[in-house]
Motif scaffolding. Sequence first.
Motif, PDB file in Angstrom:
ATOM      1  N   SER A   1      -0.673   3.176  -0.664  1.00  0.00           N
ATOM      2  CA  SER A   1      -0.236   2.905   0.711  1.00  0.00           C
ATOM      3  C   SER A   1      -1.431   2.707   1.626  1.00  0.00           C
ATOM      4  O   SER A   1      -1.335   1.959   2.600  1.00  0.00           O
ATOM      5  CB  SER A   1       0.714   3.959   1.258  1.00  0.00           C
ATOM      6  OG  SER A   1       0.741   5.089   0.484  1.00  0.00           O
ATOM      7  N   ALA A   2      -2.568   3.343   1.304  1.00  0.00           N
ATOM      8  CA  ALA A   2      -3.779   3.077   2.086  1.00  0.00           C
ATOM      9  C   ALA A   2      -4.215   1.624   1.901  1.00  0.00           C
ATOM     10  O   ALA A   2      -4.623   0.957   2.856  1.00  0.00           O
ATOM     11  CB  ALA A   2      -4.893   4.023   1.661  1.00  0.00           C
ATOM     12  N   ILE A   3      -4.091   1.128   0.663  1.00  0.00           N
ATOM     13  CA  ILE A   3      -4.439  -0.277   0.398  1.00  0.00           C
ATOM     14  C   ILE A   3      -3.484  -1.197   1.154  1.00  0.00           C
ATOM     15  O   ILE A   3      -3.891  -2.205   1.719  1.00  0.00           O
ATOM     16  CB  ILE A   3      -4.383  -0.547  -1.115  1.00  0.00           C
ATOM     17  CG1 ILE A   3      -5.480   0.235  -1.821  1.00  0.00           C
ATOM     18  CG2 ILE A   3      -4.534  -2.023  -1.414  1.00  0.00           C
ATOM     19  CD1 ILE A   3      -5.347   0.248  -3.307  1.00  0.00           C
ATOM     20  N   GLU A   4      -2.215  -0.825   1.148  1.00  0.00           N
ATOM     21  CA  GLU A   4      -1.214  -1.633   1.860  1.00  0.00           C
ATOM     22  C   GLU A   4      -1.562  -1.719   3.349  1.00  0.00           C
ATOM     23  O   GLU A   4      -1.479  -2.781   3.955  1.00  0.00           O
ATOM     24  CB  GLU A   4       0.170  -1.019   1.639  1.00  0.00           C
ATOM     25  CG  GLU A   4       1.246  -1.472   2.583  1.00  0.00           C
ATOM     26  CD  GLU A   4       1.795  -2.849   2.248  1.00  0.00           C
ATOM     27  OE1 GLU A   4       1.532  -3.312   1.129  1.00  0.00           O
ATOM     28  OE2 GLU A   4       2.443  -3.452   3.117  1.00  0.00           O
ATOM     29  N   ARG A   5      -1.980  -0.593   3.916  1.00  0.00           N
ATOM     30  CA  ARG A   5      -2.326  -0.594   5.347  1.00  0.00           C
ATOM     31  C   ARG A   5      -3.567  -1.433   5.600  1.00  0.00           C
ATOM     32  O   ARG A   5      -3.637  -2.181   6.561  1.00  0.00           O
ATOM     33  CB  ARG A   5      -2.584   0.834   5.809  1.00  0.00           C
ATOM     34  CG  ARG A   5      -1.345   1.590   6.222  1.00  0.00           C
ATOM     35  CD  ARG A   5      -1.716   2.816   7.023  1.00  0.00           C
ATOM     36  NE  ARG A   5      -2.590   3.722   6.285  1.00  0.00           N
ATOM     37  CZ  ARG A   5      -2.166   4.598   5.393  1.00  0.00           C
ATOM     38  NH1 ARG A   5      -0.880   4.688   5.118  1.00  0.00           N
ATOM     39  NH2 ARG A   5      -3.001   5.395   4.766  1.00  0.00           N
ATOM     40  N   GLU A   6      -4.584  -1.289   4.723  1.00  0.00           N
ATOM     41  CA  GLU A   6      -5.862  -1.920   5.027  1.00  0.00           C
ATOM     42  C   GLU A   6      -5.897  -3.389   4.614  1.00  0.00           C
ATOM     43  O   GLU A   6      -6.352  -4.234   5.373  1.00  0.00           O
ATOM     44  CB  GLU A   6      -6.978  -1.154   4.315  1.00  0.00           C
ATOM     45  CG  GLU A   6      -8.346  -1.627   4.756  1.00  0.00           C
ATOM     46  CD  GLU A   6      -9.460  -0.793   4.164  1.00  0.00           C
ATOM     47  OE1 GLU A   6      -9.262   0.418   3.997  1.00  0.00           O
ATOM     48  OE2 GLU A   6     -10.518  -1.364   3.868  1.00  0.00           O
ATOM     49  N   LEU A   7      -5.432  -3.692   3.413  1.00  0.00           N
ATOM     50  CA  LEU A   7      -5.577  -5.064   2.906  1.00  0.00           C
ATOM     51  C   LEU A   7      -4.296  -5.874   3.025  1.00  0.00           C
ATOM     52  O   LEU A   7      -4.354  -7.105   2.985  1.00  0.00           O
ATOM     53  CB  LEU A   7      -6.018  -5.027   1.432  1.00  0.00           C
ATOM     54  CG  LEU A   7      -7.315  -4.260   1.164  1.00  0.00           C
ATOM     55  CD1 LEU A   7      -7.510  -4.091  -0.326  1.00  0.00           C
ATOM     56  CD2 LEU A   7      -8.501  -4.998   1.756  1.00  0.00           C
ATOM     57  N   ALA A   8      -3.184  -5.221   3.137  1.00  0.00           N
ATOM     58  CA  ALA A   8      -1.875  -5.875   3.266  1.00  0.00           C
ATOM     59  C   ALA A   8      -1.700  -7.016   2.266  1.00  0.00           C
ATOM     60  O   ALA A   8      -1.625  -8.182   2.639  1.00  0.00           O
ATOM     61  CB  ALA A   8      -1.674  -6.398   4.685  1.00  0.00           C
ATOM     62  N   PRO A   9      -1.635  -6.708   0.974  1.00  0.00           N
ATOM     63  CA  PRO A   9      -1.462  -7.772  -0.013  1.00  0.00           C
ATOM     64  C   PRO A   9      -0.140  -8.503   0.201  1.00  0.00           C
ATOM     65  O   PRO A   9       0.832  -7.919   0.677  1.00  0.00           O
ATOM     66  CB  PRO A   9      -1.442  -7.033  -1.352  1.00  0.00           C
ATOM     67  CG  PRO A   9      -1.958  -5.693  -1.077  1.00  0.00           C
ATOM     68  CD  PRO A   9      -1.687  -5.391   0.339  1.00  0.00           C
TER      69      PRO A   9
END
Lengths: 272, 427
Positions: free
Chosen positions: B180-188
């Motif tokens: 979810s941190a990746i989702e927030r930062e990189l928004a794939p």
Amino acid sequence: MQPEAQAPDAQARGALEVAVLVSIGRHPLTGRARRADQDARGVELAMSLDKSRITLVHAGVLDEESEGALRGYLGMGFQALTLVEQPPGADVIPALASALSEAKPQLVITGERAEQGEGSGLLPYLLAERLGWPMVSGLANVEKVENGVATLLQALPRGQRRRLQVRLPAIVTVDGAASAARQSAYGPARRGEMRLAEAPAVFDEASNDWTVQAARKRPKRLKIVKAASARDRFKAAAAKAEGGGGQVLSDVTPEQGAEAIYKLLKEEAVLR
Amino acid sequence: MTEILRRDPRKEWIARNRLHPEHERVLFELGQGTAVATEWMGPNGVIRKNPHGLGFIGPNGIKRIDRSGVQQAPTAGRGAGHSTTTADDRRHVEIEAPAFLVAVVPDMPGGRLSSHDRDLLGLARQLADADSERQGAVLAVVFGSHKEDGFGEAGVDRLLHLDEEVFDGYTPETRLAALSAIERELAPYYWLLPDSKLGGADLGRRLAARIQERPATGVWQIEMDDTCELGWRCTARGAAGTTDIQRALPRVALALSECAEPVSETRHAAQPMALSQALPSQLGRIEDLGQVAVDPAGVALAEAEFILSAGNGVKDWDGFHHAAKVLGATEGASRVAVDDGFMPRHRQVGATGTWVTARVYLAVGISGAIQHLQGIQSCEKVIAVNLDPGCDMIKRADLAVIGDSAKVLAALVDLVAQQREEKRDAA
């Protein structure tokens, strides 16, 4: 057979409240409604816990076919089943979530995925997210429940097991490796009571756009040969499936043979 | 010395003329040794070929041409641009500024990409490369330590390796927090996970529930469809694999194995990436107490990893059971051994008994009837101990020992016990 946990005097304080979410299965050959295999295993798992009070919960339509299937669970030794009535095509998660947050069970057991409908296996995850409970999938057994902490055995491939501890309340799903469900007895199944509960229906709009058909056989993957020259392509096409080139040790002492076998077993890392 | 390449037309002419008295010397000067020039640029810019220069004289005095390039020394072509390296002609692809990211979370069983992971990366490449104007990049998120060095070959453009101890074991909550941190930062743009038990199937459903996307599960085919929101339509298995659901491809998809062809024609950069913020420490409510030692005798034959199987050739049954115990193997038997009452029926291996999937199958005194060999088809390594060197089991086996089974098993048990003893002493 009536489990001891169901007797009124065992409903004392300290009994573990367990809710088992059951669904209507579909027989793989005849397509008739039946008790779902994994959910029945979940019920069996719940019945194997000592000092537990089990509630069976189903959300869905009540008609002749589904009633027959649901009575299959009652025949495992229950007096009642809570049926949250929902129209066909409804999203059952809000209804189940409100039913669970009212009943406040310590442990919720479900099967891994439904045998009809979308069968995505998402329900326990969505419920866990909505209720804020931890969720563990693929259980083979519940070893013990003590002081609000459950010790679980998770099934891994090749018959291996992993021990987990989870703080209750929690949602768990059972694996096919959990012990098989007991037979459903006809008499108790007939006598069992359906306790109807009302819940507002939320319709699943997204699934109206889907096309559903019987599963097609998946195409077999072709072996693609990427060869630069005709000779390579011919060699690939004419190659035998297996060249058998195993090592044969003849005229060796048993010790030498054992040595060779030991080396191979070590390489494959099957010796512990 | 200038950089300009000077040609000597006379020497080239001599090199082409095999009958010229100075032919060999000129060839040598041109750096071609005794090899004859087979292809060159003619004076008018046309490629000329010398068919006589090809091949070699075979043992019977007949000229043979081997086009596979195995036996013939590679003839050095003239002029620049003629490359002789055929080792790796895959196109190298580097995507500097991707229009979007396709995030893939491979399972990495045993620290390597499985074939399921590779198929999934092939699917991700389809999504990323669909529009050449708006090229996307494939981001692989790898948890814990790994042994894989072929991420680029598998089609990964960006590699986010979260190598921290907190990801070891069964830690779905920590992994979910990282995703979810990746989702927030990189928004794939897409999230692709393998729909494999206890791997991507678990994590992907958690992720979908957390980011509130309705995922497609059991996806096995995707195709372009402009009427759909994201431009793709997928076919997914539903209702325990009995129906096919055609629907628009959502942002999160859990795909089955063989959902796409793995990447084979291109190499990618697999550029390492990192998150800008440290991951928040997570209070885990699920604690992993590690694997449990399982009694091999209790493991179902169909899913056992290591099987010691006995047949008609076994006479010393106590020795056999003892060997199975010492080796930690699950016991199996051929039909004869079961019919004679030495082993229970549920231990029978073969077409008429159980089809086994063991990694190592040790067959003792089994001659290998066709039904038995069918039952062990999917075993990786087969070891046979038998008195008869001509039997079918020996032909199938990767390692065969011809000898008395009881003696070989006894020697093996002694060896294992002795090695364990040594290890204990050393420790």
